[in-house]
Design an enzyme around this catalytic site. Sequence first.
Site, PDB file in Angstrom:
ATOM      1  N   THR A   6      -3.028   0.921  -4.108  1.00 38.30           N
ATOM      2  CA  THR A   6      -3.435   2.089  -3.319  1.00 38.30           C
ATOM      3  C   THR A   6      -4.870   2.497  -3.634  1.00 38.30           C
ATOM      4  O   THR A   6      -5.414   2.151  -4.688  1.00 38.30           O
ATOM      5  CB  THR A   6      -2.484   3.271  -3.624  1.00 38.30           C
ATOM      6  OG1 THR A   6      -2.929   4.432  -2.910  1.00 38.30           O
ATOM      7  CG2 THR A   6      -2.447   3.589  -5.105  1.00 38.30           C
ATOM      8  N   GLY A   7      -5.447   3.247  -2.717  1.00 38.45           N
ATOM      9  CA  GLY A   7      -6.743   3.846  -2.976  1.00 38.45           C
ATOM     10  C   GLY A   7      -6.637   5.124  -3.784  1.00 38.45           C
ATOM     11  O   GLY A   7      -7.639   5.649  -4.278  1.00 38.45           O
TER      12      GLY A   7
ATOM     13  N   ASN B 237      -9.086  -1.286   3.456  1.00 34.06           N
ATOM     14  CA  ASN B 237      -9.077  -1.573   2.022  1.00 34.06           C
ATOM     15  C   ASN B 237      -7.917  -2.487   1.641  1.00 34.06           C
ATOM     16  O   ASN B 237      -7.813  -2.926   0.496  1.00 34.06           O
ATOM     17  CB  ASN B 237      -9.031  -0.277   1.203  1.00 34.06           C
ATOM     18  CG  ASN B 237      -7.833   0.592   1.523  1.00 34.06           C
ATOM     19  OD1 ASN B 237      -7.274   0.550   2.623  1.00 34.06           O
ATOM     20  ND2 ASN B 237      -7.434   1.409   0.569  1.00 34.06           N
TER      21      ASN B 237
ATOM     22  N   ASP C 251      -2.126  -0.993   5.871  1.00 34.16           N
ATOM     23  CA  ASP C 251      -2.515  -0.397   7.150  1.00 34.16           C
ATOM     24  C   ASP C 251      -3.996  -0.071   7.231  1.00 34.16           C
ATOM     25  O   ASP C 251      -4.456   0.438   8.248  1.00 34.16           O
ATOM     26  CB  ASP C 251      -1.729   0.895   7.389  1.00 34.16           C
ATOM     27  CG  ASP C 251      -2.235   2.041   6.530  1.00 34.16           C
ATOM     28  OD1 ASP C 251      -2.325   1.884   5.295  1.00 34.16           O
ATOM     29  OD2 ASP C 251      -2.585   3.096   7.098  1.00 34.16           O
TER      30      ASP C 251
ATOM     31  N   LYS D  17      -8.613  -4.527  -4.173  1.00 33.36           N
ATOM     32  CA  LYS D  17      -7.176  -4.626  -4.438  1.00 33.36           C
ATOM     33  C   LYS D  17      -6.765  -6.064  -4.742  1.00 33.36           C
ATOM     34  O   LYS D  17      -5.977  -6.328  -5.656  1.00 33.36           O
ATOM     35  CB  LYS D  17      -6.378  -4.113  -3.241  1.00 33.36           C
ATOM     36  CG  LYS D  17      -6.377  -2.607  -3.050  1.00 33.36           C
ATOM     37  CD  LYS D  17      -5.453  -2.207  -1.906  1.00 33.36           C
ATOM     38  CE  LYS D  17      -5.421  -0.709  -1.690  1.00 33.36           C
ATOM     39  NZ  LYS D  17      -4.464  -0.295  -0.657  1.00 33.36           N
TER      40      LYS D  17
ATOM     41  N   ASP E 101       0.854  -1.177   0.000  1.00 33.78           N
ATOM     42  CA  ASP E 101       0.000   0.000   0.000  1.00 33.78           C
ATOM     43  C   ASP E 101       0.901   1.243   0.000  1.00 33.78           C
ATOM     44  O   ASP E 101       2.107   1.154   0.201  1.00 33.78           O
ATOM     45  CB  ASP E 101      -0.888  -0.049   1.247  1.00 33.78           C
ATOM     46  CG  ASP E 101      -1.732   1.196   1.442  1.00 33.78           C
ATOM     47  OD1 ASP E 101      -2.338   1.658   0.462  1.00 33.78           O
ATOM     48  OD2 ASP E 101      -1.757   1.712   2.574  1.00 33.78           O
ATOM     49  N   LEU E 102       0.300   2.419  -0.213  1.00 38.90           N
ATOM     50  CA  LEU E 102       1.063   3.674  -0.170  1.00 38.90           C
ATOM     51  C   LEU E 102       0.858   4.416   1.155  1.00 38.90           C
ATOM     52  O   LEU E 102       1.703   4.396   2.034  1.00 38.90           O
ATOM     53  CB  LEU E 102       0.674   4.575  -1.342  1.00 38.90           C
ATOM     54  CG  LEU E 102       1.350   4.317  -2.689  1.00 38.90           C
ATOM     55  CD1 LEU E 102       0.857   5.298  -3.740  1.00 38.90           C
ATOM     56  CD2 LEU E 102       2.873   4.396  -2.568  1.00 38.90           C
TER      57      LEU E 102
END
Length: 271
Positions: free
Chosen positions: A47-48, A221, A218, A195, A13-14
């Site tokens: 990522t979102g 999502n 974290d 994802k 994730d970012l």
Amino acid sequence: MISTEKIKVVISDLDGTLLNSDHKISQYTKTVFQELHNQDYLIIVATGRHHLDALDIVEDLGCPVYLVTSNGARIHSPQKELLFSFDIQSDAIKSVFDLQIDPEITTILFKENLWQTNKNNEKLNSYQKKSKYLPEIVDFKTLEDFESIKFYFTHDNHQKLVDLRDQILEKHPDDFSHAFSLPFCLEFMDKSVDKSVAIAKILEKENFVFEQTISFGDGFNDENMLKSSGKGLIMGNAPESLKDRLSHLEVISTNDNEGVAKYISQQLLNN
């Protein structure tokens, strides 16, 4: 110690994971990911964020990566070629926006080239300081075209978002998938978008399986991604509710302590 023979794919994730609290990637993290590439690991960032926002961020890593954005609604190749695209139809979103939504809540539509919102939100703007993906303030009551990549709501009071989520799911129990990417951010995607689903498409294309992956996240999502991976790791800064929900997974150091890079260096690269 993770078997380096088994793990071939690194997924991250970012926000809250690769990015520190200043929304930047540290030089140490860049060095570690470049070494991953040198050792022929496949790298996926999921990522979102919108792809226009995320493309510049991952380019700063200095190595090729597959990019999953908008929680799985877009996939870009390491050459920045669009491989997969999915939008939510206008009528489906409009039916949600026709509900009585608390005017204190910031509402956002993720469009292809800009994001539309009902108000200026400095907290959101801080996440996109150098982004090419810019906001447009609109009156959703007069908007005609709601078709979007995803839509989401943000407010500092988490309970307000929980109440809104319940309100939307009561009317649309089967139309959308949803997640709290952060405690103050409630996101809705089409029910087919996640994802983990997008990552599965990449793994199939590259002839890998989830058992060969390690992933870091974290937020809620990230939940299916973390559960699907051969080794899923939760950031120390993740919400306690996520840690409790995935209590079988290991919790590592925080994003501000370069948790992802340090874990990879010590456990995967054996440095």
